[in-house]
Design a protein around this motif. Structure first.
Motif: not given
Length: 203
Positions: A76, A86, A97-100, A102-103, A118, A125-126, A128
């Motif tokens: 992203t 980020r 943050t996009t990865y947080r 989705t996780y 990661h 990267c998102c 999860p």
């Protein structure tokens, strides 16, 4: 105490009230309506969101993802104004943050004192499946041992995805597992990867 105490409250089965005393990691709202949660209860933001708000944010997120079929990464773009490099997206009254996002949505919150790292080593990267909570010390150990890190990455990237994540990935045409990771798993064998002592120490 920049943020104050976590807003999580729940009535136990015996009738007593449990109040989380951890410090908030983020705040939402203004004035007397301001609320915030610690990392252990961060999913409350999503649970309290207006109907459809979380799904709308995830759909918007899917629209800006550039997927890498070899690694399985969901990349992203970060705004030029980002101070930490980020990517971020708004959801449930917060900027995540996009990865947080989705996780937390697909796997839930994580324990206090852990940070999301990661396995693919790509902070944009998102996916999860490429993100896992760990202590800062453990992350530093992995950083120093390249061979252990590579084995750990393969093992983590092959984690089983929950049904909701499978559905999301299929709906938006996103690869959950990279072809490169699958090849490595087939070559080494899952038993070898998970039995390796360095992996046992890392995960």
């Amino acid at each position: 105490m920049i943020y104050g105490v976590c807003s999580y409250r729940v009535r136990r089965e015996d009738g007593s009230l449990y109040n989380c005393t951890s410090i908030r990691d983020t705040n939402r709202g203004k004035g007397p309506k301001k609320r915030g949660y610690c990392r252990r209860h961060e999913d409350q933001y999503l649970k309290e969101a207006k109907p459809g708000a979380v799904q709308s944010a995830l759909d918007r997120l899917a629209g800006i993802i550039t997927s890498d079929s070899f690694t399985g990464c969901w990349l992203t773009p970060a705004k030029k104004s980002s101070t930490n490099g980020r990517a971020q997206i708004g959801c449930a009254g917060l900027t995540w943050t996009t990865y947080r996002l989705t996780y937390v949505h697909f796997f839930g919150p994580h324990a206090k004192g852990l940070e999301l790292s990661h396995s693919c080593d790509r902070k944009l990267c998102c996916n999860p499946l490429h993100v896992i909570p760990m202590t800062k010390k453990k992350h530093e150990v992995l950083t120093r041992d390249e061979q252990a890190t590579n084995i750990w990455r393969i093992a983590q990237a092959n984690r089983e995805a929950p049904v909701g994540l499978l559905t999301f990935a299929e709906t938006h045409g996103l690869p959950l597992y990279g072809t490169g990771t699958r090849f490595a798993n087939a070559f080494f064998g899952a038993d070898y990867l998970l039995a390796d002592k360095r992996v046992a120490r890392a995960v």
